[in-house]
Design a protein around this motif. Structure first.
Motif, short mmCIF file in Angstrom:
data_model
loop_
_atom_site.label_atom_id
_atom_site.label_comp_id
_atom_site.label_asym_id
_atom_site.label_seq_id
_atom_site.Cartn_x
_atom_site.Cartn_y
_atom_site.Cartn_z
N TYR A 74 0.84 -1.20 0.00
CA TYR A 74 0.00 0.00 0.00
C TYR A 74 0.88 1.25 0.00
CZ TYR A 74 -3.64 -3.32 1.24
OH TYR A 74 -4.51 -4.38 1.23
N LYS A 75 0.45 2.26 -0.75
CA LYS A 75 1.21 3.50 -0.85
C LYS A 75 0.60 4.65 -0.04
CE LYS A 75 2.89 2.39 -5.49
NZ LYS A 75 2.93 2.82 -6.92
N LYS A 76 -0.68 4.54 0.29
CA LYS A 76 -1.37 5.63 0.98
C LYS A 76 -1.42 5.46 2.49
CE LYS A 76 -4.59 6.44 -2.88
NZ LYS A 76 -6.03 6.48 -3.27
N VAL A 77 -1.01 4.30 3.00
CA VAL A 77 -1.24 3.96 4.41
C VAL A 77 -0.15 4.51 5.33
CG1 VAL A 77 -1.48 2.08 6.08
CG2 VAL A 77 -2.55 1.89 3.82
N HIS A 78 -0.60 5.12 6.43
CA HIS A 78 0.29 5.55 7.52
C HIS A 78 -0.18 4.84 8.79
CE1 HIS A 78 1.73 8.75 4.88
NE2 HIS A 78 0.46 9.02 4.63
N LEU A 79 0.72 4.18 9.47
CA LEU A 79 0.39 3.39 10.65
C LEU A 79 0.49 4.25 11.90
CD1 LEU A 79 -0.42 0.43 11.03
CD2 LEU A 79 1.97 -0.10 11.49
N VAL A 80 -0.56 4.17 12.75
CA VAL A 80 -0.64 4.97 13.96
C VAL A 80 -1.05 4.08 15.13
CG1 VAL A 80 -1.90 6.86 15.10
CG2 VAL A 80 -1.21 7.08 12.71
N GLU A 81 -0.49 4.37 16.30
CA GLU A 81 -0.85 3.60 17.49
C GLU A 81 -2.22 4.01 18.01
OE1 GLU A 81 0.75 2.88 22.10
OE2 GLU A 81 2.05 3.83 20.59
N GLY A 82 -3.06 3.01 18.34
CA GLY A 82 -4.41 3.27 18.80
C GLY A 82 -4.53 3.46 20.29
N GLY A 83 -5.76 3.70 20.75
CA GLY A 83 -6.04 3.90 22.16
C GLY A 83 -6.83 2.75 22.74
#
Length: 240
Positions: A74-83
Protein backbone atom coordinates in the motif's frame (compact mmCIF):
# COMPACT_ATOMS: atom_id res chain seq x y z
CA UNK A 1 -14.70 20.12 -9.17
CA UNK A 2 -12.13 21.67 -6.87
CA UNK A 3 -9.54 19.10 -5.84
CA UNK A 4 -10.00 18.25 -2.17
CA UNK A 5 -7.62 16.48 0.15
CA UNK A 6 -9.47 13.56 1.72
CA UNK A 7 -8.17 11.34 4.51
CA UNK A 8 -9.69 8.17 5.89
CA UNK A 9 -9.09 6.94 9.42
CA UNK A 10 -9.46 3.19 9.80
CA UNK A 11 -9.56 2.12 13.46
CA UNK A 12 -8.41 -1.50 13.67
CA UNK A 13 -7.24 -1.70 17.27
CA UNK A 14 -10.24 -3.57 18.70
CA UNK A 15 -9.76 -7.04 20.08
CA UNK A 16 -12.94 -8.54 18.60
CA UNK A 17 -13.56 -10.91 21.52
CA UNK A 18 -16.88 -12.09 20.09
CA UNK A 19 -14.98 -13.73 17.22
CA UNK A 20 -13.44 -16.24 19.68
CA UNK A 21 -10.21 -16.30 17.67
CA UNK A 22 -6.61 -16.47 18.86
CA UNK A 23 -5.70 -13.33 16.88
CA UNK A 24 -7.35 -9.97 16.21
CA UNK A 25 -10.21 -10.55 13.76
CA UNK A 26 -8.72 -8.01 11.34
CA UNK A 27 -6.03 -10.56 10.44
CA UNK A 28 -8.33 -13.53 9.92
CA UNK A 29 -8.43 -14.75 6.34
CA UNK A 30 -11.37 -13.81 4.15
CA UNK A 31 -11.37 -15.14 0.60
CA UNK A 32 -7.62 -15.73 0.69
CA UNK A 33 -6.40 -12.53 2.35
CA UNK A 34 -6.71 -10.74 5.71
CA UNK A 35 -9.99 -8.94 6.41
CA UNK A 36 -8.07 -5.71 6.91
CA UNK A 37 -6.43 -6.01 3.50
CA UNK A 38 -9.83 -6.19 1.81
CA UNK A 39 -10.84 -2.99 3.60
CA UNK A 40 -7.64 -1.16 2.72
CA UNK A 41 -7.85 -2.26 -0.93
CA UNK A 42 -10.99 -0.23 -1.62
CA UNK A 43 -9.64 3.01 -0.15
CA UNK A 44 -6.19 2.52 -1.72
CA UNK A 45 -7.86 2.14 -5.10
CA UNK A 46 -10.27 5.08 -4.76
CA UNK A 47 -8.83 8.12 -6.60
CA UNK A 48 -10.53 10.59 -4.21
CA UNK A 49 -8.68 9.25 -1.16
CA UNK A 50 -5.32 10.93 -0.54
CA UNK A 51 -4.19 9.15 2.62
CA UNK A 52 -5.20 6.28 4.88
CA UNK A 53 -4.52 6.54 8.61
CA UNK A 54 -4.53 2.97 9.90
CA UNK A 55 -4.86 2.80 13.69
CA UNK A 56 -3.78 -0.44 15.37
CA UNK A 57 -2.56 -1.68 18.75
CA UNK A 58 1.13 -1.08 19.31
CA UNK A 59 1.54 -4.79 20.04
CA UNK A 60 0.20 -5.57 16.57
CA UNK A 61 2.46 -3.28 14.55
CA UNK A 62 4.64 -6.21 13.53
CA UNK A 63 1.83 -8.52 12.43
CA UNK A 64 0.17 -5.65 10.57
CA UNK A 65 3.39 -4.84 8.73
CA UNK A 66 4.18 -8.46 7.88
CA UNK A 67 0.75 -9.82 7.01
CA UNK A 68 -0.85 -6.74 5.44
CA UNK A 69 1.23 -3.65 4.63
CA UNK A 70 4.41 -5.20 3.22
CA UNK A 71 2.57 -8.03 1.53
CA UNK A 72 0.15 -5.85 -0.43
CA UNK A 73 2.39 -2.79 -0.98
CA UNK A 74 0.00 0.00 0.00
CA UNK A 75 1.21 3.50 -0.85
CA UNK A 76 -1.37 5.63 0.98
CA UNK A 77 -1.24 3.96 4.41
CA UNK A 78 0.29 5.55 7.52
CA UNK A 79 0.39 3.39 10.65
CA UNK A 80 -0.64 4.97 13.96
CA UNK A 81 -0.85 3.60 17.49
CA UNK A 82 -4.41 3.27 18.80
CA UNK A 83 -6.04 3.90 22.16
CA UNK A 84 -8.07 1.87 24.64
CA UNK A 85 -11.40 2.67 22.94
CA UNK A 86 -12.54 3.19 19.37
CA UNK A 87 -13.17 6.86 20.10
CA UNK A 88 -9.64 7.28 21.46
CA UNK A 89 -8.22 5.46 18.44
CA UNK A 90 -10.06 7.78 16.05
CA UNK A 91 -8.76 10.77 18.01
CA UNK A 92 -5.20 9.47 17.70
CA UNK A 93 -5.85 9.08 13.99
CA UNK A 94 -7.11 12.66 13.76
CA UNK A 95 -3.86 13.92 15.24
CA UNK A 96 -1.99 12.14 12.44
CA UNK A 97 -4.15 13.49 9.60
CA UNK A 98 -2.37 15.75 7.12
CA UNK A 99 -3.11 19.41 8.03
CA UNK A 100 -4.04 19.96 4.38
CA UNK A 101 -7.07 17.68 4.76
CA UNK A 102 -10.48 19.13 3.92
CA UNK A 103 -12.52 16.00 4.57
CA UNK A 104 -11.98 13.07 6.91
CA UNK A 105 -13.77 9.74 6.76
CA UNK A 106 -13.85 7.10 9.49
CA UNK A 107 -14.39 3.48 8.52
CA UNK A 108 -14.36 0.24 10.49
CA UNK A 109 -11.44 -2.01 9.66
CA UNK A 110 -13.82 -4.96 9.93
CA UNK A 111 -16.14 -3.73 7.15
CA UNK A 112 -14.26 -5.18 4.16
CA UNK A 113 -17.07 -5.07 1.58
CA UNK A 114 -17.54 -1.32 1.37
CA UNK A 115 -18.24 -0.15 -2.17
CA UNK A 116 -16.18 2.52 -3.87
CA UNK A 117 -19.31 4.20 -5.20
CA UNK A 118 -20.51 4.76 -1.61
CA UNK A 119 -17.15 6.29 -0.65
CA UNK A 120 -17.36 8.71 -3.57
CA UNK A 121 -20.98 9.66 -2.87
CA UNK A 122 -20.13 10.24 0.80
CA UNK A 123 -17.39 12.67 -0.17
CA UNK A 124 -19.62 14.58 -2.59
CA UNK A 125 -22.46 14.82 -0.06
CA UNK A 126 -20.07 15.96 2.66
CA UNK A 127 -18.93 18.80 0.41
CA UNK A 128 -22.54 20.04 0.59
CA UNK A 129 -23.51 19.16 4.17
CA UNK A 130 -20.23 18.93 6.14
CA UNK A 131 -21.35 15.72 7.85
CA UNK A 132 -22.68 12.44 6.42
CA UNK A 133 -23.07 8.85 7.55
CA UNK A 134 -23.81 5.74 5.54
CA UNK A 135 -26.92 3.84 6.55
CA UNK A 136 -29.57 1.42 5.33
CA UNK A 137 -33.31 1.34 6.11
CA UNK A 138 -34.08 -0.86 9.12
CA UNK A 139 -35.46 -4.23 8.01
CA UNK A 140 -36.79 -5.36 11.37
CA UNK A 141 -39.42 -3.86 13.63
CA UNK A 142 -37.72 -2.04 16.53
CA UNK A 143 -39.21 -1.92 20.03
CA UNK A 144 -38.23 0.65 22.65
CA UNK A 145 -38.29 -0.99 26.09
CA UNK A 146 -38.10 0.20 29.69
CA UNK A 147 -35.66 -0.86 32.41
CA UNK A 148 -37.91 -3.79 33.32
CA UNK A 149 -37.86 -5.21 29.81
CA UNK A 150 -41.39 -4.20 28.79
CA UNK A 151 -42.20 -2.49 25.50
CA UNK A 152 -42.68 1.25 25.82
CA UNK A 153 -43.51 1.95 22.19
CA UNK A 154 -42.82 0.93 18.59
CA UNK A 155 -41.26 3.67 16.44
CA UNK A 156 -42.23 4.06 12.80
CA UNK A 157 -39.76 1.94 10.83
CA UNK A 158 -39.91 4.40 7.91
CA UNK A 159 -37.79 6.76 10.02
CA UNK A 160 -35.28 4.20 11.32
CA UNK A 161 -31.86 3.71 9.73
CA UNK A 162 -29.15 1.18 10.61
CA UNK A 163 -25.91 3.13 10.65
CA UNK A 164 -22.73 1.83 9.01
CA UNK A 165 -19.44 3.37 8.01
CA UNK A 166 -17.88 5.30 6.38
CA UNK A 167 -18.87 8.40 8.29
CA UNK A 168 -17.56 11.52 6.62
CA UNK A 169 -16.99 15.05 7.93
CA UNK A 170 -15.28 18.33 7.32
CA UNK A 171 -11.92 17.86 9.05
CA UNK A 172 -12.29 20.87 11.36
CA UNK A 173 -15.81 19.82 12.38
CA UNK A 174 -14.81 16.28 13.34
CA UNK A 175 -11.75 17.51 15.21
CA UNK A 176 -13.87 20.00 17.15
CA UNK A 177 -16.41 17.28 17.97
CA UNK A 178 -13.75 14.92 19.35
CA UNK A 179 -11.99 17.62 21.34
CA UNK A 180 -15.29 18.76 22.86
CA UNK A 181 -16.16 15.19 23.85
CA UNK A 182 -12.74 14.65 25.44
CA UNK A 183 -13.04 17.87 27.42
CA UNK A 184 -16.47 16.87 28.75
CA UNK A 185 -15.68 13.17 29.29
CA UNK A 186 -18.27 12.01 26.74
CA UNK A 187 -17.94 8.55 25.16
CA UNK A 188 -20.01 8.35 21.98
CA UNK A 189 -21.40 5.35 20.14
CA UNK A 190 -20.00 6.68 16.86
CA UNK A 191 -18.36 9.76 15.38
CA UNK A 192 -21.67 11.13 14.14
CA UNK A 193 -22.98 11.23 17.71
CA UNK A 194 -20.11 13.51 18.68
CA UNK A 195 -20.89 15.83 15.77
CA UNK A 196 -24.61 15.78 16.64
CA UNK A 197 -23.70 17.02 20.13
CA UNK A 198 -22.43 20.22 18.53
CA UNK A 199 -25.86 20.79 17.02
CA UNK A 200 -24.67 20.11 13.48
CA UNK A 201 -27.08 18.22 11.17
CA UNK A 202 -25.87 14.90 9.76
CA UNK A 203 -27.04 13.71 6.31
CA UNK A 204 -27.70 10.03 5.57
CA UNK A 205 -26.04 8.48 2.51
CA UNK A 206 -27.86 5.30 1.50
CA UNK A 207 -25.54 2.30 1.64
CA UNK A 208 -25.85 -1.42 0.98
CA UNK A 209 -26.84 -4.32 3.21
CA UNK A 210 -23.73 -6.17 2.03
CA UNK A 211 -21.51 -3.66 3.91
CA UNK A 212 -21.52 -5.85 7.01
CA UNK A 213 -19.25 -5.54 10.01
CA UNK A 214 -17.49 -8.81 10.77
CA UNK A 215 -17.99 -9.40 14.48
CA UNK A 216 -18.81 -13.09 14.95
CA UNK A 217 -17.79 -16.33 13.16
CA UNK A 218 -21.18 -16.30 11.41
CA UNK A 219 -20.38 -12.90 9.89
CA UNK A 220 -17.22 -14.35 8.37
CA UNK A 221 -19.27 -17.03 6.61
CA UNK A 222 -21.70 -14.42 5.28
CA UNK A 223 -18.86 -12.20 4.06
CA UNK A 224 -17.27 -15.12 2.20
CA UNK A 225 -20.58 -15.76 0.46
CA UNK A 226 -21.01 -12.11 -0.52
CA UNK A 227 -17.49 -11.86 -1.94
CA UNK A 228 -17.91 -15.08 -3.94
CA UNK A 229 -21.14 -13.74 -5.42
CA UNK A 230 -19.50 -10.47 -6.46
CA UNK A 231 -16.45 -12.26 -7.85
CA UNK A 232 -18.70 -14.56 -9.84
CA UNK A 233 -20.39 -11.52 -11.37
CA UNK A 234 -17.00 -9.85 -11.99
CA UNK A 235 -17.99 -6.86 -9.84
CA UNK A 236 -15.35 -7.01 -7.15
CA UNK A 237 -14.52 -3.44 -6.18
CA UNK A 238 -17.26 -2.16 -8.49
CA UNK A 239 -20.23 -3.46 -6.58
CA UNK A 240 -23.65 -1.94 -7.22
Amino acid sequence: MERLFTSVIIPAAGQGRRMNASINKQYLTLSGKPILAHTLDVFERCPLINEIILVVNKEEFRICQQQVLKLYHYKKVHLVEGGDTRQESVYQGLKAVNPRADIVMTHDGARPIIQESVIIESIYETMKHQATVVGVPAKNTIKVINVDGFVEHTPDRDYLVEIQTPQTFAFKLLREAHESARKEGIEGTDDAFLVERLGHPVKIVTGHYTNIKITTPEDLIIAESIIKRFDKNDKRGKKN
